[in-house]
Motif scaffolding. Structure first.
Motif, mmCIF file in Angstrom:
data_model
loop_
_atom_site.group_PDB
_atom_site.id
_atom_site.type_symbol
_atom_site.label_atom_id
_atom_site.label_comp_id
_atom_site.label_asym_id
_atom_site.label_seq_id
_atom_site.Cartn_x
_atom_site.Cartn_y
_atom_site.Cartn_z
ATOM 1 N N GLN A 1 4.041 -0.237 -10.110
ATOM 2 C CA GLN A 1 3.430 -0.639 -10.394
ATOM 3 C C GLN A 1 3.459 -1.811 -10.329
ATOM 4 N N HIS B 1 4.877 16.589 -4.580
ATOM 5 C CA HIS B 1 4.161 15.850 -5.552
ATOM 6 C C HIS B 1 2.599 15.848 -5.732
ATOM 7 N N SER B 2 2.329 14.675 -6.623
ATOM 8 C CA SER B 2 0.595 15.401 -7.160
ATOM 9 C C SER B 2 -0.384 15.560 -5.833
ATOM 10 N N LEU B 3 0.300 13.924 -4.686
ATOM 11 C CA LEU B 3 -0.905 14.262 -3.264
ATOM 12 C C LEU B 3 -0.275 14.802 -2.540
ATOM 13 N N GLU C 1 2.701 1.412 -3.515
ATOM 14 C CA GLU C 1 1.725 1.866 -4.434
ATOM 15 C C GLU C 1 0.596 3.181 -4.126
ATOM 16 N N ARG C 2 0.929 3.935 -3.556
ATOM 17 C CA ARG C 2 -0.269 5.165 -2.926
ATOM 18 C C ARG C 2 0.776 6.042 -2.238
ATOM 19 N N LYS D 1 11.036 6.158 -7.538
ATOM 20 C CA LYS D 1 9.883 5.714 -6.939
ATOM 21 C C LYS D 1 9.655 5.198 -5.140
ATOM 22 N N ALA E 1 8.737 6.652 -1.209
ATOM 23 C CA ALA E 1 7.163 6.379 -1.228
ATOM 24 C C ALA E 1 7.558 5.676 0.693
ATOM 25 N N GLU F 1 3.316 5.826 -6.339
ATOM 26 C CA GLU F 1 2.804 5.138 -7.516
ATOM 27 C C GLU F 1 3.540 4.131 -8.271
ATOM 28 N N GLU G 1 0.727 -0.946 0.220
ATOM 29 C CA GLU G 1 -0.156 -0.095 -0.644
ATOM 30 C C GLU G 1 1.167 0.754 0.091
#
Ligand SMILES: C[S@@+](CC[C@H](N)C(=O)[O-])C[C@H]1O[C@@H](n2cnc3c(N)ncnc32)[C@H](O)[C@@H]1O
Length: 317
Positions: free
Chosen positions: A161, A241-243, A155-156, A202, A206, A159, A152
């Motif tokens: 894959q 970052h987008s979040l 992924e969260r 990434k 994360a 991102e 999680e």
């Protein structure tokens, strides 16, 4: 602390100054002091009646900035998480300020520091805590969290894959993941030697976000910031970052709404009032010229808003 140059090229410097500083004798808070790039720039705009507070959770940043004093305003440097900036204001008996800056993420110093574990390019202990006295390191997190929790996170916050596959690789790794090189090696065994740098970036992003609870920190900050802005005081936030950028955008948009009662409800029961006015409706990005000089600026998104005129004390009571 190691003897490394703390220099950090401040992103969107002119834009920050223009949007944040409205009075040369005001009270300003830089909640992400880092290498003090923005802090020093703001100090130059202020006079001796002003107060400038610099906050960072990283003790290295605090030590460095304490020994590199600025001239001009009264300056205060405190180690603190920005989710608790109000405790610093309370300590100095400051009720409200004219401007607050957040320049999120990590500083160049943290990334370059060979002992902190932020970079997938270096071989160091897999720590990634901005304050090593708090919480658990990335290495500890990978050891203690379940496979599904790691999936999680990947992924969260990254991102990544097929995050479940990567989480399984991590949990099944036959050797302990104590350094950034261990993690790289573990992933290369599964994905081959050509494991893309982009993927590694990434994964590291994360883990860093999870280890430092970066989104939780931002949420707590946004929940309280309006209460501590003077009428017309400003909040300026740079996200990478987008979040984070989405959270800032939603916060500024919803703070502009007067009533959030369901559509069609005749009498307002939420009793909300407008807290902020956005200064720029679209995020401000760095110019190609700035990106050329400072590639970190490529993902920067700056949003700024101004406090409306309501009486602050009413809200605090
Ligand atoms: C991008 S750097 C800031 C650079 C700074 N604006 C400059 O020009 O030198 C982000 C800084 O924010 C700090 N930081 C990140 N999250 C924080 C939090 N929740 N509370 C306090 N400081 C935080 C990091 O330790 C780092 O030093």
């Amino acid at each position: 602390m190691i003897n490394t140059d703390f220099y950090h090229e401040p992103v969107l410097r002119e834009e920050v100054l223009k949007l944040l500083v409205t009075t040369s004798s005001g009270v300003y808070v830089d909640c992400t002091l880092g290498g003090g790039g923005h802090f020093r720039m703001i100090a130059e705009k202020l006079d001796s009646n002003a107060t400038l507070i610099g906050i960072d959770r990283d003790p290295d940043s605090i030590r460095w900035n304490q020994t590199h004093k600025t001239h001009g305003p009264r300056s205060i440097i405190e180690q603190c998480r920005f989710s608790r900036f109000d405790s610093v204001l309370a300590k100095y008996r400051i009720n409200a300020v004219d401007g607050i800056l957040l320049d999120l993420g990590v500083s160049s110093f943290q990334i370059e520091n060979p002992y902190r574990g932020f970079s997938y390019m270096k071989d160091s202990a897999l720590d990634m805590r901005m304050n090593t006295d708090e919480g658990i390191s990335a290495s500890e997190l990978l050891k203690t969290e379940s496979q599904s929790a790691i999936a999680e996170i990947l992924e969260r916050f990254g991102e990544v894959q097929n995050a479940p596959r990567m989480a399984k690789t991590i949990k099944d790794c036959p050797f302990p993941l104590e350094t950034s090189a261990d993690l790289r090696e573990c992933l290369k065994r599964e994905y081959g030697p050509n494991l893309k740098i982009k993927v590694l970036a990434k994964v590291f992003q994360a883990l860093r976000i999870a280890v430092n609870d970066e989104l939780g920190e931002l949420k707590l900050f946004l929940d309280k910031v309006c209460k501590y802005l003077q009428p017309n005081g400003r909040v300026v936030i740079i996200a990478y970052h987008s979040l984070e950028d989405r959270m800032v955008k939603e916060f500024m948009r919803s703070s502009e709404q007067e009533c959030v009662c369901p559509a069609g409800q005749v009498v307002c029961t939420c009793h909300r009032h407008i807290l902020l006015k956005r200064i720029n409706k679209k995020a401000i990005k760095a110019s190609e010229n700035e990106i050329k000089k400072n590639p970190r600026a490529r993902s920067a998104r700056l949003r700024a808003a101004q406090r409306t005129q309501e009486v602050l004390n009413e809200e605090k009571s």
